[in-house]
Scaffold this motif. Structure first.
Motif, PDB file in Angstrom:
ATOM      1  N   PHE A 114      47.748  32.659  80.453  1.00  0.00           N
ATOM      2  CA  PHE A 114      47.017  33.907  80.236  1.00  0.00           C
ATOM      3  C   PHE A 114      47.489  35.035  81.147  1.00  0.00           C
ATOM      4  CE2 PHE A 114      43.851  30.569  79.001  1.00  0.00           C
ATOM      5  CZ  PHE A 114      43.882  30.843  77.641  1.00  0.00           C
ATOM      6  N   ASP A 115      48.243  34.692  82.191  1.00  0.00           N
ATOM      7  CA  ASP A 115      48.742  35.733  83.087  1.00  0.00           C
ATOM      8  C   ASP A 115      49.941  36.467  82.505  1.00  0.00           C
ATOM      9  OD1 ASP A 115      50.178  33.267  83.341  1.00  0.00           O
ATOM     10  OD2 ASP A 115      51.148  34.050  85.146  1.00  0.00           O
ATOM     11  N   GLN A 116      50.543  35.919  81.439  1.00  0.00           N
ATOM     12  CA  GLN A 116      51.756  36.489  80.871  1.00  0.00           C
ATOM     13  C   GLN A 116      51.557  36.957  79.440  1.00  0.00           C
ATOM     14  OE1 GLN A 116      55.788  34.993  82.624  1.00  0.00           O
ATOM     15  NE2 GLN A 116      54.898  33.331  81.431  1.00  0.00           N
ATOM     16  N   GLY A 117      52.371  37.909  79.044  1.00  0.00           N
ATOM     17  CA  GLY A 117      52.460  38.371  77.670  1.00  0.00           C
ATOM     18  C   GLY A 117      53.724  39.189  77.554  1.00  0.00           C
ATOM     19  N   CYS A 118      54.142  39.469  76.338  1.00  0.00           N
ATOM     20  CA  CYS A 118      55.385  40.221  76.147  1.00  0.00           C
ATOM     21  C   CYS A 118      55.212  41.720  76.359  1.00  0.00           C
ATOM     22  CB  CYS A 118      55.954  39.947  74.759  1.00  0.00           C
ATOM     23  SG  CYS A 118      56.484  38.230  74.528  1.00  0.00           S
ATOM     24  N   LEU A 119      53.954  42.193  76.424  1.00  0.00           N
ATOM     25  CA  LEU A 119      53.712  43.577  76.831  1.00  0.00           C
ATOM     26  C   LEU A 119      53.719  43.596  78.353  1.00  0.00           C
ATOM     27  CD1 LEU A 119      50.974  44.689  74.271  1.00  0.00           C
ATOM     28  CD2 LEU A 119      53.301  45.584  74.466  1.00  0.00           C
ATOM     29  N   ALA A 120      54.903  43.552  78.911  1.00  0.00           N
ATOM     30  CA  ALA A 120      55.067  43.360  80.357  1.00  0.00           C
ATOM     31  C   ALA A 120      56.441  43.843  80.777  1.00  0.00           C
ATOM     32  CB  ALA A 120      54.900  41.890  80.715  1.00  0.00           C
ATOM     33  N   SER A 121      56.628  43.948  82.090  1.00  0.00           N
ATOM     34  CA  SER A 121      57.938  44.343  82.610  1.00  0.00           C
ATOM     35  C   SER A 121      58.922  43.181  82.534  1.00  0.00           C
ATOM     36  CB  SER A 121      57.801  44.840  84.048  1.00  0.00           C
ATOM     37  OG  SER A 121      57.243  43.826  84.878  1.00  0.00           O
ATOM     38  N   GLN A 122      58.443  41.969  82.799  1.00  0.00           N
ATOM     39  CA  GLN A 122      59.277  40.778  82.693  1.00  0.00           C
ATOM     40  C   GLN A 122      58.389  39.542  82.602  1.00  0.00           C
ATOM     41  OE1 GLN A 122      61.890  40.467  86.104  1.00  0.00           O
ATOM     42  NE2 GLN A 122      60.294  41.014  87.559  1.00  0.00           N
ATOM     43  N   VAL A 123      58.986  38.445  82.190  1.00  0.00           N
ATOM     44  CA  VAL A 123      58.257  37.185  82.043  1.00  0.00           C
ATOM     45  C   VAL A 123      59.129  36.046  82.533  1.00  0.00           C
ATOM     46  CG1 VAL A 123      56.889  37.959  80.052  1.00  0.00           C
ATOM     47  CG2 VAL A 123      59.109  36.835  79.681  1.00  0.00           C
ATOM     48  N   ALA A 124      58.481  34.921  82.866  1.00  0.00           N
ATOM     49  CA  ALA A 124      59.181  33.667  83.118  1.00  0.00           C
ATOM     50  C   ALA A 124      58.885  32.764  81.925  1.00  0.00           C
ATOM     51  CB  ALA A 124      58.694  33.032  84.421  1.00  0.00           C
ATOM     52  N   TRP A 125      59.911  32.442  81.134  1.00  0.00           N
ATOM     53  CA  TRP A 125      59.702  31.820  79.822  1.00  0.00           C
ATOM     54  C   TRP A 125      60.535  30.562  79.687  1.00  0.00           C
ATOM     55  CZ3 TRP A 125      56.072  34.805  77.566  1.00  0.00           C
ATOM     56  CH2 TRP A 125      55.664  34.505  76.267  1.00  0.00           C
ATOM     57  N   ASP A 126      59.953  29.514  79.145  1.00  0.00           N
ATOM     58  CA  ASP A 126      60.711  28.289  78.930  1.00  0.00           C
ATOM     59  C   ASP A 126      61.774  28.522  77.865  1.00  0.00           C
ATOM     60  OD1 ASP A 126      60.395  25.215  79.717  1.00  0.00           O
ATOM     61  OD2 ASP A 126      61.033  25.341  77.614  1.00  0.00           O
ATOM     62  N   VAL A 127      62.996  28.045  78.123  1.00  0.00           N
ATOM     63  CA  VAL A 127      64.100  28.338  77.214  1.00  0.00           C
ATOM     64  C   VAL A 127      63.991  27.601  75.887  1.00  0.00           C
ATOM     65  CG1 VAL A 127      65.720  28.973  79.036  1.00  0.00           C
ATOM     66  CG2 VAL A 127      65.572  26.576  78.290  1.00  0.00           C
ATOM     67  N   SER A 128      63.081  26.627  75.787  1.00  0.00           N
ATOM     68  CA  SER A 128      62.905  25.926  74.510  1.00  0.00           C
ATOM     69  C   SER A 128      62.395  26.852  73.417  1.00  0.00           C
ATOM     70  CB  SER A 128      61.939  24.745  74.673  1.00  0.00           C
ATOM     71  OG  SER A 128      60.644  25.191  75.058  1.00  0.00           O
ATOM     72  N   THR A 129      61.831  27.997  73.811  1.00  0.00           N
ATOM     73  CA  THR A 129      61.253  28.908  72.811  1.00  0.00           C
ATOM     74  C   THR A 129      61.922  30.284  72.810  1.00  0.00           C
ATOM     75  OG1 THR A 129      59.525  29.580  74.374  1.00  0.00           O
ATOM     76  CG2 THR A 129      59.014  27.752  72.885  1.00  0.00           C
ATOM     77  N   LEU A 130      63.123  30.362  73.362  1.00  0.00           N
ATOM     78  CA  LEU A 130      63.892  31.604  73.327  1.00  0.00           C
ATOM     79  C   LEU A 130      64.898  31.573  72.179  1.00  0.00           C
ATOM     80  CD1 LEU A 130      64.735  32.271  77.096  1.00  0.00           C
ATOM     81  CD2 LEU A 130      62.904  33.299  75.718  1.00  0.00           C
ATOM     82  N   PHE A 131      65.287  32.764  71.714  1.00  0.00           N
ATOM     83  CA  PHE A 131      66.245  32.879  70.614  1.00  0.00           C
ATOM     84  C   PHE A 131      67.277  33.951  70.931  1.00  0.00           C
ATOM     85  CE2 PHE A 131      62.338  31.275  68.785  1.00  0.00           C
ATOM     86  CZ  PHE A 131      62.783  30.228  67.986  1.00  0.00           C
ATOM     87  N   HIS A 132      68.542  33.630  70.683  1.00  0.00           N
ATOM     88  CA  HIS A 132      69.590  34.631  70.800  1.00  0.00           C
ATOM     89  C   HIS A 132      69.407  35.667  69.681  1.00  0.00           C
ATOM     90  CE1 HIS A 132      72.005  32.641  73.867  1.00  0.00           C
ATOM     91  NE2 HIS A 132      71.846  31.490  73.219  1.00  0.00           N
ATOM     92  N   ILE A 133      69.532  36.936  70.022  1.00  0.00           N
ATOM     93  CA  ILE A 133      69.440  38.007  69.031  1.00  0.00           C
ATOM     94  C   ILE A 133      70.849  38.391  68.585  1.00  0.00           C
ATOM     95  CG2 ILE A 133      68.673  40.370  68.571  1.00  0.00           C
ATOM     96  CD1 ILE A 133      66.393  38.363  68.992  1.00  0.00           C
ATOM     97  N   PRO A 134      71.141  38.346  67.299  1.00  0.00           N
ATOM     98  CA  PRO A 134      72.484  38.724  66.826  1.00  0.00           C
ATOM     99  C   PRO A 134      72.832  40.161  67.210  1.00  0.00           C
ATOM    100  CG  PRO A 134      71.249  37.608  65.088  1.00  0.00           C
ATOM    101  CD  PRO A 134      70.275  37.877  66.195  1.00  0.00           C
ATOM    102  N   GLU A 135      74.109  40.397  67.456  1.00  0.00           N
ATOM    103  CA  GLU A 135      74.557  41.718  67.874  1.00  0.00           C
ATOM    104  C   GLU A 135      74.206  42.795  66.855  1.00  0.00           C
ATOM    105  OE1 GLU A 135      78.704  41.673  68.743  1.00  0.00           O
ATOM    106  OE2 GLU A 135      78.517  40.264  70.436  1.00  0.00           O
ATOM    107  N   GLU A 136      74.169  42.426  65.584  1.00  0.00           N
ATOM    108  CA  GLU A 136      73.934  43.421  64.534  1.00  0.00           C
ATOM    109  C   GLU A 136      72.507  43.975  64.540  1.00  0.00           C
ATOM    110  OE1 GLU A 136      76.866  40.326  62.896  1.00  0.00           O
ATOM    111  OE2 GLU A 136      75.058  40.353  64.145  1.00  0.00           O
ATOM    112  N   ILE A 137      71.592  43.285  65.223  1.00  0.00           N
ATOM    113  CA  ILE A 137      70.185  43.696  65.213  1.00  0.00           C
ATOM    114  C   ILE A 137      69.847  44.400  66.517  1.00  0.00           C
ATOM    115  CG2 ILE A 137      67.790  42.943  64.993  1.00  0.00           C
ATOM    116  CD1 ILE A 137      68.758  40.496  63.486  1.00  0.00           C
ATOM    117  N   ALA A 138      69.428  45.647  66.442  1.00  0.00           N
ATOM    118  CA  ALA A 138      69.032  46.400  67.629  1.00  0.00           C
ATOM    119  C   ALA A 138      67.758  45.803  68.218  1.00  0.00           C
ATOM    120  CB  ALA A 138      68.800  47.873  67.269  1.00  0.00           C
TER     121      ALA A 138
END
Length: 335
Positions: A114-138
């Motif tokens: 509850f201390d974290q959310g994406c409306l933030a300056s930065q987060v500490a996030w487990d890499v199991s739920t991260l996704f690479h963003i393709p270069e073509e998408i801003a």
């Protein structure tokens, strides 16, 4: 390794609160500096809770935990997307079978961290739920794909639908306008339903093959039957109105976190062989396929940009509540 960050939270009064947080980085986590976060209708449900808001984030990795390089290919400098899910266990039956979205031990938005959310300056996030963003998408376009895009993509991609199938889409909003684009580019026939005549041209521009009003004067008698039905509106419709145009064996997908009930009798379900399946964010492998497809087919959310400040978020929330957002509000970090 630790980080200090600013995060925007809900509160018992419903007011947006700017708060400070601190985290020690765990071995499987990465620090992500947030550049953009889009606003989802689901965020409204948690404005009265003391929790970090936002689950459609995009940013750049600035640090990685000690085990990250052993379990993933993420590295400092990578641009990534992050969303509803915070961590998968990697070991339960669902994870082993590639359905991490059904992980028995997951942590996720609204129930943990509850201390974290994406409306933030930065987060500490487990890499199991991260996704690479393709270069073509801003980055400004990537946020909506992390929840809205991933929610509508799953039923279209993973349930056996084929090119030429007629896909009913109720609503032309944050989810609906992406569902129309994906269905059209996948070769399906998007049949769009809305209570707002003013959205007809937009729906057709997004790729709708048909547009039908759902007001009291609506006549569905000449509509060919649908193979599936996606409900993307914030409130559930009266399904009885749609029954005559549903094929035998149709699957209905409610895709928004609506507290309202869907009313339909067991007899109707049995006689029509109708399935109603609650569907949320797609599995990680499916999300990766979605991002690649969106990049290749130039599928983008129509967005409005706001500063990622208390005032900017308040303005965006109000516009969303008023039904005037076209079609996804994106908060932009202020340097």
């Amino acid at each position: 390794m630790s980080i200090d960050f600013t995060v925007f939270k809900g509160s018992s009064t419903g007011e947006i609160v700017e708060s400070k947080g601190h985290r020690d980085l765990k071995p499987t986590e990465a620090v992500v500096k947030i550049s953009h976060c889009s606003l989802c209708g689901t965020d409204e449900l948690f404005l009265g809770a003391d929790m970090g808001l936002g689950h459609e984030g995009v940013g750049t990795i600035t640090e990685i935990g000690s085990a990250v390089s052993e379990i993933s290919d993420f590295k400092v400098g990578d641009r990534v997307g992050l969303g509803w899910f915070h961590k998968f266990c990697r070991t339960c039956d669902s994870c082993v079978k590639g359905r991490q979205d059904r992980c028995e031990n997951m942590t996720m938005y609204s129930t943990a961290d509850f201390d974290q959310g994406c409306l933030a300056s930065q987060v500490a996030w487990d890499v199991s739920t991260l996704f690479h963003i393709p270069e073509e998408i801003a980055s400004k376009d990537a946020g909506p794909l992390m929840c809205a895009g991933a929610s509508v993509w799953g039923p279209l991609y993973s349930t056996g639908l084929r090119a030429g199938d007629r896909v009913g889409i109720i609503g032309v909003g944050g989810l609906g306008h992406l569902a129309i684009q994906f269905a059209s580019k996948l070769g399906m026939v998007p049949v769009v339903f809305s209570r707002t005549e003013a959205k007809k041209q937009a729906a057709l521009d997004f790729g709708a093959a048909e547009f039908h009003l759902t007001d009291d004067s609506a006549d569905f008698s000449k509509i060919k039957k649908l193979q599936t039905l996606l409900i993307t509106t914030s409130a559930n419709p009266d399904l009885k109105k749609f029954l005559p145009i549903l094929s035998m064996g149709v699957t209905v997908f409610p895709l928004t976190m609506s507290p309202s009930e869907i009313s339909i009798s067991p007899m109707t379900l049995i006689l029509g062989n109708i399935q109603i399946i609650g569907s949320g964010i797609a599995s990680p492998s499916s999300v990766r396929a979605m991002l690649a497809f969106a990049a290749r087919q130039n599928i983008r959310s129509q967005i409005e940009e706001f500063p990622m400040t208390k005032d900017g978020i308040v303005e965006a929330v109000q516009k969303l509540r008023d039904g005037k957002m076209r079609y996804r509000g994106v908060m932009v970090a202020q340097s």
